[in-house]
Design an enzyme around this catalytic site. Sequence first.
Site, PDB file in Angstrom:
ATOM      1  N   SER A 185       0.787  -1.232   0.000  1.00  0.00           N
ATOM      2  CA  SER A 185       0.000   0.000   0.000  1.00  0.00           C
ATOM      3  C   SER A 185       0.817   1.279   0.000  1.00  0.00           C
ATOM      4  O   SER A 185       0.313   2.329  -0.396  1.00  0.00           O
ATOM      5  CB  SER A 185      -0.942   0.011   1.211  1.00  0.00           C
ATOM      6  OG  SER A 185      -0.204   0.006   2.421  1.00  0.00           O
ATOM      7  N   HIS A 213      -5.418  -4.080  -1.218  1.00  0.00           N
ATOM      8  CA  HIS A 213      -5.312  -3.043  -2.241  1.00  0.00           C
ATOM      9  C   HIS A 213      -5.331  -3.623  -3.659  1.00  0.00           C
ATOM     10  O   HIS A 213      -5.152  -2.884  -4.629  1.00  0.00           O
ATOM     11  CB  HIS A 213      -4.050  -2.209  -2.021  1.00  0.00           C
ATOM     12  CG  HIS A 213      -4.134  -1.306  -0.832  1.00  0.00           C
ATOM     13  ND1 HIS A 213      -4.596  -0.010  -0.913  1.00  0.00           N
ATOM     14  CD2 HIS A 213      -3.842  -1.522   0.469  1.00  0.00           C
ATOM     15  CE1 HIS A 213      -4.565   0.540   0.293  1.00  0.00           C
ATOM     16  NE2 HIS A 213      -4.123  -0.358   1.155  1.00  0.00           N
ATOM     17  N   LYS A 243     -12.298  -0.769   0.483  1.00  0.00           N
ATOM     18  CA  LYS A 243     -11.460   0.033  -0.415  1.00  0.00           C
ATOM     19  C   LYS A 243     -12.137   0.088  -1.789  1.00  0.00           C
ATOM     20  O   LYS A 243     -13.079   0.845  -1.976  1.00  0.00           O
ATOM     21  CB  LYS A 243     -10.037  -0.522  -0.429  1.00  0.00           C
ATOM     22  CG  LYS A 243      -9.353  -0.350   0.937  1.00  0.00           C
ATOM     23  CD  LYS A 243      -7.947  -0.866   0.952  1.00  0.00           C
ATOM     24  CE  LYS A 243      -7.236  -0.522   2.246  1.00  0.00           C
ATOM     25  NZ  LYS A 243      -7.837  -1.133   3.448  1.00  0.00           N
TER      26      LYS A 243
END
Length: 396
Positions: A185, A213, A243
Amino acid sequence: MSKVLDAYLQENLKELRDQGLYNEIDPVEGPNGPIIKIKGKDLINLSSNNYLGLATDEDLKKLAIAATQKYGVGAGAVRTINGTLDIHLKLEQKLAEFKGTEAAISYQSGFNCNMAAISAVMTKQDAILSDELNHASIIDGCRLSGAKIIRINHQDMDDLRAKAKAAKESGQYGKLMYITDGVFSMDGDIAKLPEIVEIAKEFDLITYVDDAHGSGVTGLGKGTVKHFGLEKEIDFQIGTLSKAIGVVGGYVAGTKNLIDWLKVRSRPFLFSTALPAGDVAAIMGALDKIMESTELHDKLWGNGRYLKDGLQKLGFDIGVSETPITPCIIGEEKLTQQFSARLSEEGVYAKSIVFPTVAKGSGRVRNMPTAAHTKEMLDDALAIYEKVGKELGVIS
Protein backbone atom coordinates in the site's frame (compact mmCIF):
# COMPACT_ATOMS: atom_id res chain seq x y z
CA MET A 1 -6.29 11.12 35.73
CA SER A 2 -3.26 9.26 37.02
CA LYS A 3 -0.25 11.61 37.23
CA VAL A 4 2.00 8.92 35.79
CA LEU A 5 -0.29 8.44 32.79
CA ASP A 6 -0.71 12.18 32.23
CA ALA A 7 3.06 12.78 32.30
CA TYR A 8 3.64 9.87 29.90
CA LEU A 9 1.07 11.14 27.41
CA GLN A 10 2.23 14.77 27.51
CA GLU A 11 5.90 13.85 27.07
CA ASN A 12 5.33 11.46 24.20
CA LEU A 13 2.77 13.61 22.35
CA LYS A 14 5.21 16.55 22.51
CA GLU A 15 7.99 14.36 21.15
CA LEU A 16 5.83 13.25 18.21
CA ARG A 17 4.89 16.84 17.40
CA ASP A 18 8.51 18.02 17.65
CA GLN A 19 9.62 15.29 15.24
CA GLY A 20 6.85 15.92 12.72
CA LEU A 21 5.34 12.51 13.43
CA TYR A 22 2.02 13.57 14.98
CA ASN A 23 -0.89 12.87 12.67
CA GLU A 24 -3.61 15.51 12.55
CA ILE A 25 -7.03 14.11 11.67
CA ASP A 26 -9.10 16.21 9.25
CA PRO A 27 -12.86 15.44 9.41
CA VAL A 28 -14.50 15.32 5.98
CA GLU A 29 -17.73 17.30 5.79
CA GLY A 30 -19.81 15.15 3.46
CA PRO A 31 -19.18 12.20 1.13
CA ASN A 32 -15.68 10.88 0.44
CA GLY A 33 -15.65 11.43 -3.30
CA PRO A 34 -13.16 12.90 -5.81
CA ILE A 35 -13.83 16.33 -4.29
CA ILE A 36 -14.13 16.59 -0.51
CA LYS A 37 -14.92 19.43 1.85
CA ILE A 38 -12.66 20.03 4.86
CA LYS A 39 -13.08 23.08 7.09
CA GLY A 40 -15.52 24.48 4.54
CA LYS A 41 -13.06 24.25 1.64
CA ASP A 42 -13.41 22.07 -1.47
CA LEU A 43 -10.30 19.98 -2.16
CA ILE A 44 -9.29 17.54 -4.90
CA ASN A 45 -9.16 14.27 -2.97
CA LEU A 46 -6.09 12.12 -3.62
CA SER A 47 -6.05 10.28 -0.29
CA SER A 48 -9.05 7.95 -0.47
CA ASN A 49 -8.99 4.16 -0.91
CA ASN A 50 -12.31 4.51 -2.75
CA TYR A 51 -10.60 3.29 -5.94
CA LEU A 52 -13.69 2.71 -8.06
CA GLY A 53 -15.82 5.52 -6.64
CA LEU A 54 -18.32 2.99 -5.28
CA ALA A 55 -18.51 4.45 -1.77
CA THR A 56 -20.85 7.12 -3.10
CA ASP A 57 -22.56 5.08 -5.83
CA GLU A 58 -26.30 5.81 -6.09
CA ASP A 59 -27.26 2.22 -6.95
CA LEU A 60 -25.45 0.90 -3.88
CA LYS A 61 -27.13 3.48 -1.64
CA LYS A 62 -30.53 2.20 -2.78
CA LEU A 63 -29.56 -1.40 -2.10
CA ALA A 64 -28.33 -0.50 1.40
CA ILE A 65 -31.51 1.38 2.22
CA ALA A 66 -33.77 -1.44 1.00
CA ALA A 67 -31.85 -4.08 2.98
CA THR A 68 -31.85 -1.92 6.11
CA GLN A 69 -35.62 -1.54 5.86
CA LYS A 70 -35.99 -5.33 5.52
CA TYR A 71 -33.45 -6.53 8.11
CA GLY A 72 -32.84 -3.55 10.40
CA VAL A 73 -29.71 -1.54 11.17
CA GLY A 74 -27.83 -4.38 12.92
CA ALA A 75 -27.50 -8.16 12.69
CA GLY A 76 -28.34 -8.53 16.37
CA ALA A 77 -25.86 -11.24 17.34
CA VAL A 78 -22.59 -12.94 16.54
CA ARG A 79 -22.58 -15.25 13.54
CA THR A 80 -22.51 -18.46 15.62
CA ILE A 81 -25.60 -17.66 17.68
CA ASN A 82 -28.29 -16.15 15.47
CA GLY A 83 -26.49 -13.26 13.76
CA THR A 84 -26.08 -15.13 10.48
CA LEU A 85 -28.76 -13.72 8.20
CA ASP A 86 -29.55 -15.37 4.88
CA ILE A 87 -28.01 -12.35 3.16
CA HIS A 88 -24.63 -13.15 4.79
CA LEU A 89 -24.62 -16.56 3.14
CA LYS A 90 -25.46 -15.01 -0.24
CA LEU A 91 -22.56 -12.59 0.20
CA GLU A 92 -20.12 -15.38 0.97
CA GLN A 93 -21.25 -17.38 -2.05
CA LYS A 94 -20.67 -14.31 -4.21
CA LEU A 95 -17.24 -13.67 -2.64
CA ALA A 96 -16.18 -17.25 -3.44
CA GLU A 97 -17.32 -16.76 -7.04
CA PHE A 98 -15.48 -13.41 -7.17
CA LYS A 99 -12.20 -14.94 -5.92
CA GLY A 100 -12.47 -18.26 -7.76
CA THR A 101 -12.45 -20.41 -4.61
CA GLU A 102 -14.63 -23.11 -3.06
CA ALA A 103 -15.81 -20.92 -0.21
CA ALA A 104 -15.41 -17.60 1.62
CA ILE A 105 -16.10 -16.06 5.02
CA SER A 106 -16.83 -12.41 5.81
CA TYR A 107 -15.54 -10.37 8.75
CA GLN A 108 -16.15 -6.92 10.18
CA SER A 109 -12.90 -5.46 8.76
CA GLY A 110 -9.80 -6.37 6.81
CA PHE A 111 -7.79 -5.94 10.01
CA ASN A 112 -10.03 -8.53 11.68
CA CYS A 113 -9.34 -10.97 8.85
CA ASN A 114 -5.63 -11.07 9.60
CA MET A 115 -6.18 -11.25 13.35
CA ALA A 116 -8.64 -14.11 12.77
CA ALA A 117 -7.17 -16.26 10.05
CA ILE A 118 -3.48 -16.39 11.00
CA SER A 119 -4.06 -17.25 14.65
CA ALA A 120 -6.71 -19.85 13.78
CA VAL A 121 -4.20 -21.92 11.81
CA MET A 122 -0.70 -21.09 13.07
CA THR A 123 0.53 -21.95 16.59
CA LYS A 124 3.62 -21.75 18.80
CA GLN A 125 4.91 -24.91 17.12
CA ASP A 126 4.94 -23.20 13.69
CA ALA A 127 6.84 -20.48 11.83
CA ILE A 128 5.65 -17.64 9.61
CA LEU A 129 7.86 -16.11 6.94
CA SER A 130 6.63 -12.55 6.41
CA ASP A 131 7.64 -9.80 3.98
CA GLU A 132 9.17 -6.94 5.95
CA LEU A 133 6.75 -4.39 4.45
CA ASN A 134 3.58 -6.32 5.21
CA HIS A 135 0.63 -4.40 6.65
CA ALA A 136 0.39 -3.78 10.41
CA SER A 137 -2.62 -6.11 10.68
CA ILE A 138 -0.51 -8.99 9.33
CA ILE A 139 2.22 -8.23 11.85
CA ASP A 140 -0.30 -8.18 14.70
CA GLY A 141 -1.97 -11.37 13.45
CA CYS A 142 1.40 -13.13 13.35
CA ARG A 143 2.21 -12.01 16.89
CA LEU A 144 -1.17 -13.19 18.14
CA SER A 145 -0.58 -16.68 16.74
CA GLY A 146 2.53 -17.17 18.87
CA ALA A 147 4.38 -18.64 15.87
CA LYS A 148 8.03 -17.86 15.21
CA ILE A 149 8.16 -14.86 12.85
CA ILE A 150 10.92 -14.90 10.23
CA ARG A 151 11.26 -11.57 8.43
CA ILE A 152 11.90 -11.71 4.69
CA ASN A 153 13.60 -8.85 2.87
CA HIS A 154 11.02 -7.02 0.77
CA GLN A 155 10.19 -8.95 -2.42
CA ASP A 156 13.55 -10.76 -2.17
CA MET A 157 12.95 -14.25 -3.52
CA ASP A 158 16.52 -15.39 -2.83
CA ASP A 159 16.04 -14.44 0.82
CA LEU A 160 12.68 -16.22 0.93
CA ARG A 161 14.14 -19.41 -0.56
CA ALA A 162 17.13 -19.40 1.78
CA LYS A 163 15.08 -18.81 4.93
CA ALA A 164 12.37 -21.29 3.90
CA LYS A 165 15.07 -23.92 3.30
CA ALA A 166 16.69 -23.22 6.68
CA ALA A 167 13.35 -23.35 8.50
CA LYS A 168 12.34 -26.59 6.77
CA GLU A 169 15.66 -28.32 7.36
CA SER A 170 15.83 -27.25 11.00
CA GLY A 171 13.00 -29.61 11.89
CA GLN A 172 11.87 -27.16 14.59
CA TYR A 173 8.47 -26.30 13.17
CA GLY A 174 5.24 -28.11 12.47
CA LYS A 175 3.87 -25.86 9.73
CA LEU A 176 5.50 -23.10 7.67
CA MET A 177 3.53 -20.21 6.17
CA TYR A 178 4.59 -17.38 3.85
CA ILE A 179 2.54 -14.18 4.09
CA THR A 180 2.63 -11.25 1.69
CA ASP A 181 0.52 -8.30 0.69
CA GLY A 182 -0.80 -8.68 -2.86
CA VAL A 183 -0.28 -4.96 -3.50
CA PHE A 184 1.94 -3.06 -1.06
CA SER A 185 0.00 0.00 0.00
CA MET A 186 2.86 2.46 0.53
CA ASP A 187 4.82 1.77 -2.67
CA GLY A 188 2.22 0.25 -4.99
CA ASP A 189 4.35 -2.72 -6.07
CA ILE A 190 2.81 -6.14 -6.73
CA ALA A 191 3.86 -9.36 -4.97
CA LYS A 192 5.87 -11.82 -7.08
CA LEU A 193 3.28 -14.54 -6.74
CA PRO A 194 4.51 -16.93 -9.48
CA GLU A 195 7.95 -17.12 -7.83
CA ILE A 196 6.37 -17.34 -4.37
CA VAL A 197 4.23 -20.31 -5.45
CA GLU A 198 7.28 -22.07 -6.89
CA ILE A 199 9.21 -21.68 -3.61
CA ALA A 200 6.13 -22.67 -1.59
CA LYS A 201 5.84 -25.94 -3.50
CA GLU A 202 9.52 -26.67 -2.98
CA PHE A 203 9.36 -26.25 0.79
CA ASP A 204 5.67 -27.05 1.48
CA LEU A 205 4.78 -23.52 2.59
CA ILE A 206 1.21 -22.47 3.28
CA THR A 207 0.59 -19.42 1.07
CA TYR A 208 -1.28 -16.38 2.36
CA VAL A 209 -1.98 -13.26 0.28
CA ASP A 210 -3.54 -10.13 1.78
CA ASP A 211 -5.03 -8.43 -1.28
CA ALA A 212 -6.60 -5.42 0.44
CA HIS A 213 -5.31 -3.04 -2.24
CA GLY A 214 -5.65 -5.55 -5.08
CA SER A 215 -9.32 -6.56 -4.76
CA GLY A 216 -11.21 -4.54 -7.36
CA VAL A 217 -7.94 -3.14 -8.75
CA THR A 218 -5.72 -5.88 -10.20
CA GLY A 219 -6.71 -8.93 -12.26
CA LEU A 220 -9.43 -6.94 -14.07
CA GLY A 221 -10.87 -6.27 -10.62
CA LYS A 222 -10.70 -9.79 -9.23
CA GLY A 223 -7.38 -9.29 -7.50
CA THR A 224 -3.69 -10.09 -7.64
CA VAL A 225 -4.08 -13.86 -7.39
CA LYS A 226 -6.40 -13.75 -10.43
CA HIS A 227 -3.93 -11.39 -12.15
CA PHE A 228 -1.44 -14.29 -12.19
CA GLY A 229 -4.05 -17.06 -12.63
CA LEU A 230 -3.08 -18.70 -9.35
CA GLU A 231 -6.49 -19.20 -7.69
CA LYS A 232 -5.83 -22.93 -7.25
CA GLU A 233 -2.34 -22.40 -5.81
CA ILE A 234 -2.85 -19.82 -3.03
CA ASP A 235 -4.21 -21.21 0.25
CA PHE A 236 -5.51 -17.96 1.80
CA GLN A 237 -6.89 -15.01 -0.17
CA ILE A 238 -7.63 -12.08 2.13
CA GLY A 239 -9.26 -8.79 1.17
CA THR A 240 -11.14 -5.79 2.42
CA LEU A 241 -14.63 -4.69 1.43
CA SER A 242 -13.90 -1.06 2.30
CA LYS A 243 -11.46 0.03 -0.41
CA ALA A 244 -12.31 -0.65 -4.06
CA ILE A 245 -15.52 -2.39 -2.97
CA GLY A 246 -16.48 0.87 -1.27
CA VAL A 247 -18.34 -0.34 1.84
CA VAL A 248 -16.89 -1.97 4.99
CA GLY A 249 -15.63 -5.36 6.15
CA GLY A 250 -13.25 -8.05 4.99
CA TYR A 251 -13.16 -11.64 3.78
CA VAL A 252 -11.06 -14.78 3.58
CA ALA A 253 -11.45 -17.02 0.54
CA GLY A 254 -10.11 -20.55 0.15
CA THR A 255 -11.12 -24.20 0.32
CA LYS A 256 -14.34 -25.29 2.01
CA ASN A 257 -12.34 -27.03 4.75
CA LEU A 258 -10.38 -23.85 5.49
CA ILE A 259 -13.55 -21.76 5.73
CA ASP A 260 -15.29 -24.36 7.89
CA TRP A 261 -12.29 -24.27 10.26
CA LEU A 262 -12.33 -20.46 10.45
CA LYS A 263 -16.03 -20.57 11.35
CA VAL A 264 -15.25 -22.62 14.46
CA ARG A 265 -11.81 -21.31 15.42
CA SER A 266 -11.39 -17.64 14.32
CA ARG A 267 -12.15 -15.42 17.29
CA PRO A 268 -13.52 -12.30 15.50
CA PHE A 269 -16.09 -14.55 13.78
CA LEU A 270 -17.01 -16.17 17.10
CA PHE A 271 -17.11 -13.06 19.28
CA SER A 272 -18.10 -10.05 17.12
CA THR A 273 -21.54 -9.09 15.85
CA ALA A 274 -22.01 -9.71 12.14
CA LEU A 275 -21.96 -7.06 9.41
CA PRO A 276 -25.23 -5.09 9.10
CA ALA A 277 -27.48 -6.22 6.26
CA GLY A 278 -27.45 -2.80 4.59
CA ASP A 279 -23.69 -3.01 4.20
CA VAL A 280 -23.91 -6.59 2.97
CA ALA A 281 -26.41 -5.64 0.26
CA ALA A 282 -24.21 -2.76 -0.90
CA ILE A 283 -21.16 -5.05 -0.99
CA MET A 284 -22.99 -7.57 -3.19
CA GLY A 285 -24.06 -4.78 -5.51
CA ALA A 286 -20.46 -3.57 -5.76
CA LEU A 287 -19.20 -7.08 -6.53
CA ASP A 288 -21.83 -7.41 -9.27
CA LYS A 289 -20.63 -4.17 -10.87
CA ILE A 290 -17.00 -5.30 -10.80
CA MET A 291 -17.78 -8.76 -12.20
CA GLU A 292 -20.13 -7.50 -14.92
CA SER A 293 -17.94 -4.75 -16.39
CA THR A 294 -14.33 -3.52 -16.39
CA GLU A 295 -15.40 0.07 -17.09
CA LEU A 296 -14.56 1.40 -13.61
CA HIS A 297 -11.38 -0.68 -13.43
CA ASP A 298 -10.21 0.67 -16.79
CA LYS A 299 -10.93 4.27 -15.83
CA LEU A 300 -9.04 3.83 -12.54
CA TRP A 301 -5.96 2.55 -14.33
CA GLY A 302 -6.18 5.27 -16.98
CA ASN A 303 -6.30 7.95 -14.29
CA GLY A 304 -3.44 6.26 -12.43
CA ARG A 305 -1.21 6.28 -15.52
CA TYR A 306 -2.12 9.90 -16.28
CA LEU A 307 -1.22 11.13 -12.79
CA LYS A 308 1.99 9.06 -12.67
CA ASP A 309 3.19 10.39 -16.01
CA GLY A 310 2.42 13.97 -15.00
CA LEU A 311 4.23 13.76 -11.66
CA GLN A 312 7.22 12.01 -13.18
CA LYS A 313 7.56 14.65 -15.91
CA LEU A 314 7.56 17.33 -13.22
CA GLY A 315 10.53 15.59 -11.58
CA PHE A 316 8.92 13.96 -8.53
CA ASP A 317 10.25 10.65 -7.18
CA ILE A 318 7.28 8.28 -7.50
CA GLY A 319 9.15 5.14 -6.52
CA VAL A 320 8.45 1.73 -8.06
CA SER A 321 4.64 1.60 -8.11
CA GLU A 322 3.02 -0.86 -10.51
CA THR A 323 -0.55 0.14 -9.59
CA PRO A 324 -2.59 3.37 -9.38
CA ILE A 325 -1.08 4.00 -5.91
CA THR A 326 1.35 6.85 -6.57
CA PRO A 327 3.71 7.97 -3.82
CA CYS A 328 5.64 11.22 -4.05
CA ILE A 329 8.65 10.41 -1.90
CA ILE A 330 9.86 13.52 -0.06
CA GLY A 331 12.12 11.98 2.61
CA GLU A 332 12.43 14.12 5.74
CA GLU A 333 9.35 13.98 7.96
CA LYS A 334 8.78 17.66 8.68
CA LEU A 335 9.25 18.60 5.01
CA THR A 336 6.80 15.85 4.05
CA GLN A 337 4.17 17.23 6.41
CA GLN A 338 4.85 20.79 5.22
CA PHE A 339 4.50 19.67 1.61
CA SER A 340 1.14 18.01 2.35
CA ALA A 341 -0.10 21.07 4.23
CA ARG A 342 0.81 23.41 1.36
CA LEU A 343 -0.97 21.14 -1.12
CA SER A 344 -4.08 21.38 1.02
CA GLU A 345 -3.84 25.17 1.19
CA GLU A 346 -3.69 25.26 -2.62
CA GLY A 347 -6.61 22.84 -3.11
CA VAL A 348 -5.29 19.23 -3.11
CA TYR A 349 -5.81 16.81 -0.23
CA ALA A 350 -2.93 14.32 -0.32
CA LYS A 351 -2.05 13.09 3.16
CA SER A 352 1.53 12.83 4.37
CA ILE A 353 2.68 9.33 5.35
CA VAL A 354 5.59 9.23 7.81
CA PHE A 355 7.15 6.93 10.42
CA PRO A 356 5.98 4.52 11.82
CA THR A 357 3.79 3.78 8.78
CA VAL A 358 6.92 3.99 6.60
CA ALA A 359 10.60 3.89 7.54
CA LYS A 360 12.20 7.06 8.92
CA GLY A 361 13.59 9.27 6.18
CA SER A 362 11.18 7.87 3.56
CA GLY A 363 8.23 10.18 4.20
CA ARG A 364 5.92 10.55 1.26
CA VAL A 365 2.67 12.04 0.09
CA ARG A 366 0.62 9.10 -1.20
CA ASN A 367 -1.73 9.79 -4.09
CA MET A 368 -4.72 7.55 -4.73
CA PRO A 369 -6.40 8.47 -8.03
CA THR A 370 -9.80 6.86 -8.50
CA ALA A 371 -12.23 6.07 -11.29
CA ALA A 372 -14.28 9.08 -10.16
CA HIS A 373 -11.62 11.68 -10.95
CA THR A 374 -11.85 13.66 -14.18
CA LYS A 375 -8.81 14.61 -16.27
CA GLU A 376 -9.56 18.25 -15.39
CA MET A 377 -9.26 17.43 -11.68
CA LEU A 378 -5.96 15.66 -12.25
CA ASP A 379 -4.63 18.56 -14.38
CA ASP A 380 -5.51 20.97 -11.59
CA ALA A 381 -3.77 18.72 -9.07
CA LEU A 382 -0.63 18.49 -11.20
CA ALA A 383 -0.47 22.29 -11.51
CA ILE A 384 -0.65 22.59 -7.73
CA TYR A 385 2.02 19.91 -7.29
CA GLU A 386 4.32 21.85 -9.60
CA LYS A 387 3.77 25.11 -7.70
CA VAL A 388 4.30 23.62 -4.24
CA GLY A 389 7.16 21.36 -5.35
CA LYS A 390 9.16 24.26 -6.71
CA GLU A 391 8.30 26.51 -3.75
CA LEU A 392 9.66 23.94 -1.26
CA GLY A 393 12.61 22.86 -3.38
CA VAL A 394 11.35 19.31 -3.88
CA ILE A 395 11.60 19.75 -7.65
CA SER A 396 13.56 22.31 -9.65
